[in-house]
Design a protein around this motif. Structure first.
Motif, PDB file in Angstrom:
ATOM      1  N   PHE A 120      -3.115  -9.626 -14.739  1.00  0.00           N
ATOM      2  CA  PHE A 120      -1.868  -8.887 -14.892  1.00  0.00           C
ATOM      3  C   PHE A 120      -2.093  -7.508 -15.515  1.00  0.00           C
ATOM      4  O   PHE A 120      -1.316  -6.586 -15.270  1.00  0.00           O
ATOM      5  CB  PHE A 120      -0.870  -9.703 -15.717  1.00  0.00           C
ATOM      6  CG  PHE A 120      -0.310 -10.882 -14.973  1.00  0.00           C
ATOM      7  CD1 PHE A 120       0.556 -10.697 -13.900  1.00  0.00           C
ATOM      8  CD2 PHE A 120      -0.657 -12.170 -15.308  1.00  0.00           C
ATOM      9  CE1 PHE A 120       1.062 -11.766 -13.194  1.00  0.00           C
ATOM     10  CE2 PHE A 120      -0.160 -13.253 -14.618  1.00  0.00           C
ATOM     11  CZ  PHE A 120       0.706 -13.054 -13.556  1.00  0.00           C
ATOM     12  N   GLY A 121      -3.141  -7.376 -16.316  1.00  0.00           N
ATOM     13  CA  GLY A 121      -3.474  -6.048 -16.809  1.00  0.00           C
ATOM     14  C   GLY A 121      -3.852  -5.112 -15.680  1.00  0.00           C
ATOM     15  O   GLY A 121      -3.444  -3.941 -15.660  1.00  0.00           O
ATOM     16  N   ARG A 122      -4.608  -5.639 -14.716  1.00  0.00           N
ATOM     17  CA  ARG A 122      -4.968  -4.808 -13.551  1.00  0.00           C
ATOM     18  C   ARG A 122      -3.736  -4.508 -12.713  1.00  0.00           C
ATOM     19  O   ARG A 122      -3.617  -3.414 -12.133  1.00  0.00           O
ATOM     20  CB  ARG A 122      -6.017  -5.541 -12.700  1.00  0.00           C
ATOM     21  CG  ARG A 122      -6.544  -4.700 -11.534  1.00  0.00           C
ATOM     22  CD  ARG A 122      -7.327  -3.518 -12.067  1.00  0.00           C
ATOM     23  NE  ARG A 122      -7.714  -2.572 -11.021  1.00  0.00           N
ATOM     24  CZ  ARG A 122      -6.977  -1.525 -10.652  1.00  0.00           C
ATOM     25  NH1 ARG A 122      -5.807  -1.286 -11.231  1.00  0.00           N
ATOM     26  NH2 ARG A 122      -7.403  -0.693  -9.718  1.00  0.00           N
ATOM     27  N   ALA A 123      -2.809  -5.466 -12.635  1.00  0.00           N
ATOM     28  CA  ALA A 123      -1.579  -5.239 -11.875  1.00  0.00           C
ATOM     29  C   ALA A 123      -0.739  -4.145 -12.514  1.00  0.00           C
ATOM     30  O   ALA A 123      -0.192  -3.272 -11.818  1.00  0.00           O
ATOM     31  CB  ALA A 123      -0.781  -6.536 -11.780  1.00  0.00           C
ATOM     32  N   VAL A 124      -0.630  -4.150 -13.840  1.00  0.00           N
ATOM     33  CA  VAL A 124       0.138  -3.123 -14.538  1.00  0.00           C
ATOM     34  C   VAL A 124      -0.517  -1.758 -14.342  1.00  0.00           C
ATOM     35  O   VAL A 124       0.163  -0.753 -14.070  1.00  0.00           O
ATOM     36  CB  VAL A 124       0.252  -3.463 -16.037  1.00  0.00           C
ATOM     37  CG1 VAL A 124       0.843  -2.286 -16.804  1.00  0.00           C
ATOM     38  CG2 VAL A 124       1.108  -4.706 -16.238  1.00  0.00           C
ATOM     39  N   ALA A 125      -1.845  -1.716 -14.460  1.00  0.00           N
ATOM     40  CA  ALA A 125      -2.559  -0.452 -14.263  1.00  0.00           C
ATOM     41  C   ALA A 125      -2.356   0.069 -12.842  1.00  0.00           C
ATOM     42  O   ALA A 125      -2.145   1.268 -12.632  1.00  0.00           O
ATOM     43  CB  ALA A 125      -4.042  -0.643 -14.555  1.00  0.00           C
ATOM     44  N   TYR A 126      -2.397  -0.814 -11.878  1.00  0.00           N
ATOM     45  CA  TYR A 126      -2.193  -0.404 -10.486  1.00  0.00           C
ATOM     46  C   TYR A 126      -0.771   0.106 -10.270  1.00  0.00           C
ATOM     47  O   TYR A 126      -0.549   1.118  -9.599  1.00  0.00           O
ATOM     48  CB  TYR A 126      -2.478  -1.572  -9.542  1.00  0.00           C
ATOM     49  CG  TYR A 126      -2.342  -1.221  -8.080  1.00  0.00           C
ATOM     50  CD1 TYR A 126      -3.413  -0.701  -7.370  1.00  0.00           C
ATOM     51  CD2 TYR A 126      -1.127  -1.395  -7.407  1.00  0.00           C
ATOM     52  CE1 TYR A 126      -3.288  -0.370  -6.033  1.00  0.00           C
ATOM     53  CE2 TYR A 126      -0.996  -1.068  -6.072  1.00  0.00           C
ATOM     54  CZ  TYR A 126      -2.075  -0.550  -5.386  1.00  0.00           C
ATOM     55  OH  TYR A 126      -1.946  -0.214  -4.067  1.00  0.00           O
ATOM     56  N   ALA A 127       0.202  -0.603 -10.839  1.00  0.00           N
ATOM     57  CA  ALA A 127       1.603  -0.205 -10.672  1.00  0.00           C
ATOM     58  C   ALA A 127       1.853   1.184 -11.260  1.00  0.00           C
ATOM     59  O   ALA A 127       2.622   1.980 -10.696  1.00  0.00           O
ATOM     60  CB  ALA A 127       2.517  -1.234 -11.321  1.00  0.00           C
ATOM     61  N   ILE A 128       1.205   1.478 -12.388  1.00  0.00           N
ATOM     62  CA  ILE A 128       1.416   2.769 -13.038  1.00  0.00           C
ATOM     63  C   ILE A 128       0.680   3.891 -12.300  1.00  0.00           C
ATOM     64  O   ILE A 128       1.264   4.940 -11.995  1.00  0.00           O
ATOM     65  CB  ILE A 128       0.961   2.699 -14.508  1.00  0.00           C
ATOM     66  CG1 ILE A 128       1.853   1.725 -15.294  1.00  0.00           C
ATOM     67  CG2 ILE A 128       0.985   4.085 -15.144  1.00  0.00           C
ATOM     68  CD1 ILE A 128       1.399   1.484 -16.712  1.00  0.00           C
ATOM     69  N   THR A 129      -0.592   3.677 -12.019  1.00  0.00           N
ATOM     70  CA  THR A 129      -1.389   4.749 -11.418  1.00  0.00           C
ATOM     71  C   THR A 129      -0.997   5.032  -9.977  1.00  0.00           C
ATOM     72  O   THR A 129      -1.068   6.173  -9.519  1.00  0.00           O
ATOM     73  CB  THR A 129      -2.882   4.396 -11.479  1.00  0.00           C
ATOM     74  OG1 THR A 129      -3.105   3.150 -10.796  1.00  0.00           O
ATOM     75  CG2 THR A 129      -3.349   4.274 -12.918  1.00  0.00           C
ATOM     76  N   GLU A 130      -0.579   4.011  -9.236  1.00  0.00           N
ATOM     77  CA  GLU A 130      -0.230   4.186  -7.834  1.00  0.00           C
ATOM     78  C   GLU A 130       1.265   4.345  -7.602  1.00  0.00           C
ATOM     79  O   GLU A 130       1.700   4.558  -6.467  1.00  0.00           O
ATOM     80  CB  GLU A 130      -0.739   2.993  -7.017  1.00  0.00           C
ATOM     81  CG  GLU A 130      -2.235   2.761  -7.098  1.00  0.00           C
ATOM     82  CD  GLU A 130      -3.024   3.924  -6.525  1.00  0.00           C
ATOM     83  OE1 GLU A 130      -2.533   4.563  -5.567  1.00  0.00           O
ATOM     84  OE2 GLU A 130      -4.134   4.193  -7.036  1.00  0.00           O
ATOM     85  N   GLY A 131       2.054   4.232  -8.680  1.00  0.00           N
ATOM     86  CA  GLY A 131       3.500   4.315  -8.519  1.00  0.00           C
ATOM     87  C   GLY A 131       4.055   3.197  -7.658  1.00  0.00           C
ATOM     88  O   GLY A 131       4.953   3.414  -6.851  1.00  0.00           O
ATOM     89  N   GLU A 132       3.509   1.983  -7.829  1.00  0.00           N
ATOM     90  CA  GLU A 132       3.899   0.827  -7.021  1.00  0.00           C
ATOM     91  C   GLU A 132       4.382  -0.297  -7.931  1.00  0.00           C
ATOM     92  O   GLU A 132       3.672  -1.266  -8.194  1.00  0.00           O
ATOM     93  CB  GLU A 132       2.710   0.339  -6.189  1.00  0.00           C
ATOM     94  CG  GLU A 132       2.250   1.298  -5.116  1.00  0.00           C
ATOM     95  CD  GLU A 132       3.107   1.190  -3.861  1.00  0.00           C
ATOM     96  OE1 GLU A 132       4.013   0.342  -3.831  1.00  0.00           O
ATOM     97  OE2 GLU A 132       2.863   1.961  -2.921  1.00  0.00           O
ATOM     98  N   PRO A 133       5.628  -0.220  -8.440  1.00  0.00           N
ATOM     99  CA  PRO A 133       6.119  -1.301  -9.304  1.00  0.00           C
ATOM    100  C   PRO A 133       6.211  -2.646  -8.598  1.00  0.00           C
ATOM    101  O   PRO A 133       6.204  -3.694  -9.246  1.00  0.00           O
ATOM    102  CB  PRO A 133       7.515  -0.802  -9.721  1.00  0.00           C
ATOM    103  CG  PRO A 133       7.899   0.195  -8.675  1.00  0.00           C
ATOM    104  CD  PRO A 133       6.629   0.849  -8.242  1.00  0.00           C
ATOM    105  N   ALA A 134       6.269  -2.637  -7.268  1.00  0.00           N
ATOM    106  CA  ALA A 134       6.306  -3.901  -6.528  1.00  0.00           C
ATOM    107  C   ALA A 134       5.048  -4.722  -6.749  1.00  0.00           C
ATOM    108  O   ALA A 134       5.054  -5.950  -6.530  1.00  0.00           O
ATOM    109  CB  ALA A 134       6.489  -3.622  -5.034  1.00  0.00           C
ATOM    110  N   ALA A 135       3.972  -4.083  -7.198  1.00  0.00           N
ATOM    111  CA  ALA A 135       2.729  -4.808  -7.456  1.00  0.00           C
ATOM    112  C   ALA A 135       2.914  -5.887  -8.511  1.00  0.00           C
ATOM    113  O   ALA A 135       2.263  -6.936  -8.454  1.00  0.00           O
ATOM    114  CB  ALA A 135       1.634  -3.834  -7.894  1.00  0.00           C
ATOM    115  N   LEU A 136       3.804  -5.648  -9.468  1.00  0.00           N
ATOM    116  CA  LEU A 136       4.032  -6.643 -10.520  1.00  0.00           C
ATOM    117  C   LEU A 136       4.654  -7.902  -9.943  1.00  0.00           C
ATOM    118  O   LEU A 136       4.290  -9.024 -10.317  1.00  0.00           O
ATOM    119  CB  LEU A 136       4.927  -6.051 -11.613  1.00  0.00           C
ATOM    120  CG  LEU A 136       4.387  -4.789 -12.296  1.00  0.00           C
ATOM    121  CD1 LEU A 136       5.376  -4.296 -13.336  1.00  0.00           C
ATOM    122  CD2 LEU A 136       3.028  -5.067 -12.924  1.00  0.00           C
TER     123      LEU A 136
END
Length: 277
Positions: A120-136
């Motif tokens: 989930f830490g990687r998911a949060v980082a991905y959501a922030i850096t890529e602007g993809e909140p759907a990743a969560l």
């Protein structure tokens, strides 16, 4: 059961070795997969970035971290006997079945916490850096449906195995089992890899979450004639255990993992009854 679960959780989560070994294995995972883990970019088309990224992240983390998960659980059930407190616990009003289930749930949950934090830490980082909140949302869905069932089975197996052999021997065999039954390609030797009995499976991703369909494939990637299919491996043995991924097969895999976990716990309870009588 609840009291045992809370106690086992607190005891396991406070073990320094839990965080040290997970940390080293996580670092080895990142180093092994390099830029694939850093970017989670598989080169697929637009509109599926969040889903494919979270599937990729789950698949990468489930390559090595479950080895740590199983090995750290292996000494939990026999601990009471080794410390000589089994008789004291038996004298309490708590039932043995309730204690077994509580120990299983508490230990497995605590041992899975570092894996959850990594995922989930990687998911949060991905959501922030890529602007993809759907990743969560995809991360939660993937973890519950594609990761937890496998961990339930592995936890039961690791808890029960040392009842039949020394802990260190079980840990060695568990590592061998993990590579043989989950990571080795089915075309190399008879293996449970990619089957409905594999704890590391992508049946949920392909069958339930429709991963692999309607993708824009880069021109330099050559697919087999049948396209992207998760299931039978051409020329491999035991293909009858590898049905083609569909929603029904995805739910079948989830059910198999839960049923195997329940069966192992049931046999564990029978074993303890026989040894105590």
């Amino acid at each position: 059961m609840i009291a045992t679960m809370r106690y086992e959780f607190r005891m396991q989560i406070r073990r320094p070795v839990l965080w040290i070994v997970y940390g080293l294995t996580y670092a080895a995972t990142v180093a092994t997969f390099g830029s694939t883990y850093v970017t989670l970019d598989l080169g697929f088309g637009e509109g599926l970035a969040s889903k494919t990224a979270m599937i990729s992240s789950a698949s990468l983390l489930m390559s090595l971290l479950p080895i740590v998960y199983g090995c750290l659980i292996a000494d939990r059930l026999i601990r009471d006997r080794l410390l000589g407190v089994a008789g004291v616990l038996d004298a309490t009003p708590a039932g043995r079945t309730g204690r077994l289930i509580g120990k299983y749930l508490g230990t497995c949950t605590a041992t899975a916490v570092p894996l959850m934090l990594a995922y989930f830490g990687r998911a949060v980082a991905y959501a922030i850096t890529e602007g993809e909140p759907a990743a969560l949302g995809w991360a939660v869905t993937l973890f519950v449906t594609a990761v937890v069932p496998g961990l339930l089975f592995l936890g039961a197996l690791a808890l029960a195995g040392p009842l039949l052999m020394p802990v260190m021997l079980f840990r060695v065999l568990f590592v061998v089992y993990w590579f043989w039954g989950n990571l080795i390609p089915a075309t190399m030797m008879p293996t449970l890899s990619r089957s409905i009995f594999a704890a590391k499976s992508e049946y949920v991703a392909y069958g339930l979450l429709d991963y692999g369909s309607n993708l824009t494939i880069p021109p330099n990637v050559i697919l087999p004639p049948e396209g992207i299919v998760y299931g039978p491996s051409p020329g491999a043995s035991l293909n009858f255990l590898r049905p083609e991924a569909t929603p029904a097969v995805a739910f079948l895999w989830i059910g198999v993992m839960i049923a195997l976990a329940a069966a192992v716990l049931f046999l564990t309870r029978l074993h303890t009854i026989r040894t105590e009588s």
